[in-house]
Enzyme design. Structure first.
Site, PDB file in Angstrom:
ATOM      1  N   GLN A 124       0.849  -1.061   0.053  1.00 38.27           N
ATOM      2  CA  GLN A 124       0.123  -0.022   0.173  1.00 38.27           C
ATOM      3  C   GLN A 124       0.964   1.117  -0.021  1.00 38.27           C
ATOM      4  OE1 GLN A 124      -2.074   0.850   3.649  1.00 38.27           O
ATOM      5  NE2 GLN A 124      -3.778   1.430   2.420  1.00 38.27           N
ATOM      6  N   GLY A 125       0.626   2.085  -0.983  1.00 40.41           N
ATOM      7  CA  GLY A 125       1.509   3.364  -1.145  1.00 40.41           C
ATOM      8  C   GLY A 125       0.826   4.596  -0.712  1.00 40.41           C
ATOM      9  N   TYR A 126       0.431   4.719   0.526  1.00 43.87           N
ATOM     10  CA  TYR A 126      -0.277   5.887   1.064  1.00 43.87           C
ATOM     11  C   TYR A 126       0.516   6.777   1.608  1.00 43.87           C
ATOM     12  CZ  TYR A 126      -5.020   4.122   0.116  1.00 43.87           C
ATOM     13  OH  TYR A 126      -6.221   3.771  -0.466  1.00 43.87           O
ATOM     14  N   SER A 127       1.099   6.580   3.054  1.00 41.05           N
ATOM     15  CA  SER A 127       1.832   7.600   3.970  1.00 41.05           C
ATOM     16  C   SER A 127       3.165   7.862   3.141  1.00 41.05           C
ATOM     17  CB  SER A 127       2.016   6.966   5.139  1.00 41.05           C
ATOM     18  OG  SER A 127       0.765   6.706   5.768  1.00 41.05           O
ATOM     19  N   SER A 171       4.072  -1.540   4.370  1.00 47.92           N
ATOM     20  CA  SER A 171       4.259  -2.901   4.897  1.00 47.92           C
ATOM     21  C   SER A 171       4.522  -3.963   3.647  1.00 47.92           C
ATOM     22  CB  SER A 171       3.250  -3.392   5.616  1.00 47.92           C
ATOM     23  OG  SER A 171       3.081  -2.506   6.640  1.00 47.92           O
ATOM     24  N   GLU A 216     -10.840  -2.400   4.607  1.00 43.87           N
ATOM     25  CA  GLU A 216      -9.942  -2.960   5.508  1.00 43.87           C
ATOM     26  C   GLU A 216     -10.574  -3.591   6.727  1.00 43.87           C
ATOM     27  OE1 GLU A 216      -5.593  -1.519   7.348  1.00 43.87           O
ATOM     28  OE2 GLU A 216      -7.163  -0.174   6.678  1.00 43.87           O
ATOM     29  N   SER A 224      -3.854   7.092  13.044  1.00 47.41           N
ATOM     30  CA  SER A 224      -3.589   7.342  14.360  1.00 47.41           C
ATOM     31  C   SER A 224      -4.944   7.589  15.248  1.00 47.41           C
ATOM     32  CB  SER A 224      -2.446   8.659  14.603  1.00 47.41           C
ATOM     33  OG  SER A 224      -3.373   9.704  14.115  1.00 47.41           O
ATOM     34  N   GLU A 278      -5.643  10.093  16.917  1.00 50.52           N
ATOM     35  CA  GLU A 278      -6.253  11.502  16.894  1.00 50.52           C
ATOM     36  C   GLU A 278      -7.197  11.623  15.638  1.00 50.52           C
ATOM     37  OE1 GLU A 278      -2.637  11.321  19.472  1.00 50.52           O
ATOM     38  OE2 GLU A 278      -3.081  10.521  17.323  1.00 50.52           O
TER      39      GLU A 278
END
Length: 380
Positions: free
Chosen positions: A122-125, A157, A243, A363, A365
């Site tokens: 997964q290429g998100y962050s 990951s 997910e 997160s 938050e």
């Protein structure tokens, strides 16, 4: 077939096919364990028709109802079967392509995911866009019949073993007056090419299942955009909603096994005689029961990011607290590594890795903000 009959079938197949040497292998913080053997195991599951239970039959799945999916994941967890190496493809990419992909994309990728012949990441962050995903700066520009990508992703990951990555990238500026979420596209990018560099990130546990990924002129075909160009945010949020699923019930069975282990450890060390420890164990048991009930209730319907946020918030906090409880049950012995190599036992590894539970995957938050604005209707 009745659910009881299906449960017996799953239980019998696992008993006849699961190699005892693979029991309990892998999982968060331990993805390095027996990876080739776990990959072969997943392909064996696929050949027997035990992957992609939730997918429609037209796309290579079994179209199993939710109750049957829950039964499978319960029995899989109870058998202590190894952590799957194909979960990103089966639970994230596959459902996304079924919901948003073109027929050509579905024909190209779904069979390889179902057979566990192609692995995904997964290429998100990004370093400057973690929880604030709309701030991604990785860019993709058209070049003939291809897209050219430049940028960096982080905390990716299993990128070191993946064949493909689904990437959220900026393909153009947001239209005037539009939010930052416009102008993003959801691209499918091959990992094994000269323009992709994967650099492992060493974790507290000493392992490296997370990675940095650098795109330096990486290329993918022009038809590898899922959904419309510039409208990738909707697709990306759809992936996050997928997910959550019946597999989270299996995750909770694994949590219950860990809690049982902590209880046994408390009896062994004598910590169970401490009334504070006993109360914390009781709270952990109640919390896990609440998590299971809530998950089953929210699974019975269309997936939503709001429900996913609540479930993520519940399980991540619970699991992190379990790691802390395990350390307190161990006492001073928990501060000592084992052997000359400084190896960690299962409880030390649980404690260290679970520190990240409330961060990765969104997160706490951010999850609370989503619940506040989208569920409770509070102002930003």
């Amino acid at each position: 077939m009745s659910l009881q009959g299906f449960r017996r079938e799953v239980r019998a197949w696992l008993a006849a096919n699961l190699d005892p040497a693979l029991r309990g292998a892998g999982g968060p913080g331990r993805e390095h364990e027996a990876f080739p053997e776990r990959l072969a195991w997943c392909r064996r599951l696929a050949a027997a028709g035990w992957t992609c239970l939730a997918w429609p039959e037209a796309h290579g799945g079994r179209g199993a109802p939710l109750a049957a999916q829950v039964v499978f994941h319960e029995e899989y967890a109870r058998a202590d079967a190894p952590a799957r190496v194909d979960h990103i493809g089966e639970t994230l990419v596959g459902p996304t392509l079924i919901a948003f992909g073109t027929p050509e994309q579905q024909r190209r990728f779904l069979p390889g995911i179902a057979a566990v012949e192609e692995l995904w990441c997964q290429g998100y962050s990004e370093p400057g866009a973690g929880s604030d995903l709309a701030a991604v700066s990785t860019r993709a520009r058209p070049d003939g019949d291809e897209w050219v990508l430049d940028g960096q992703k982080i905390w990716t990951s299993l990128a070191h073993v993946a064949d493909w990555c689904f990437v959220l990238a900026r393909t153009g500026p947001p239209p005037e007056g539009a939010s930052r979420h416009s102008g993003l596209s959801y691209l499918l990018v091959p990992m094994r090419q000269p323009g992709v560099t994967v650099r492992p990130i060493r974790q507290l546990t000493g392992d490296s299942e997370f990675n940095e990924v650098f795109f330096d002129g990486a290329r993918t075909a022009s038809d590898m955009v899922v959904g419309e160009v510039g409208q990738g945010w909707r697709v990306a949020m759809g992936t996050l909603a997928f997910e959550r699923g019946a597999s989270t019930i299996g995750q909770q069975i694994g949590f219950r096994r860990e809690l049982d282990g902590v209880i046994a450890l408390a009896r062994e060390t004598g910590a169970a005689r401490d009334p504070v420890i006993r109360e914390r164990i009781a709270r952990a048991w109640v919390g896990l029961s609440v998590l299971r009930s809530h998950t089953l209730r929210t699974l019975d319907g269309a997936p939503s990011s709001q429900d996913a946020s609540v479930v993520k918030l519940l399980w991540s906090g619970w699991h992190r607290s379990l790691g802390e409880l395990a350390m307190d049950v161990l006492g001073a012995a928990g501060t000592l590594a084992r052997g000359d190599a400084g190896e960690l036992d299962r409880w030390q590894r649980l404690f260290l890795f679970s520190r990240a539970d409330t961060i990765y995957g969104g997160s706490d938050e951010i999850q609370k903000n989503i619940i506040a604005t989208r569920v409770l209707g509070l102002p930003r």
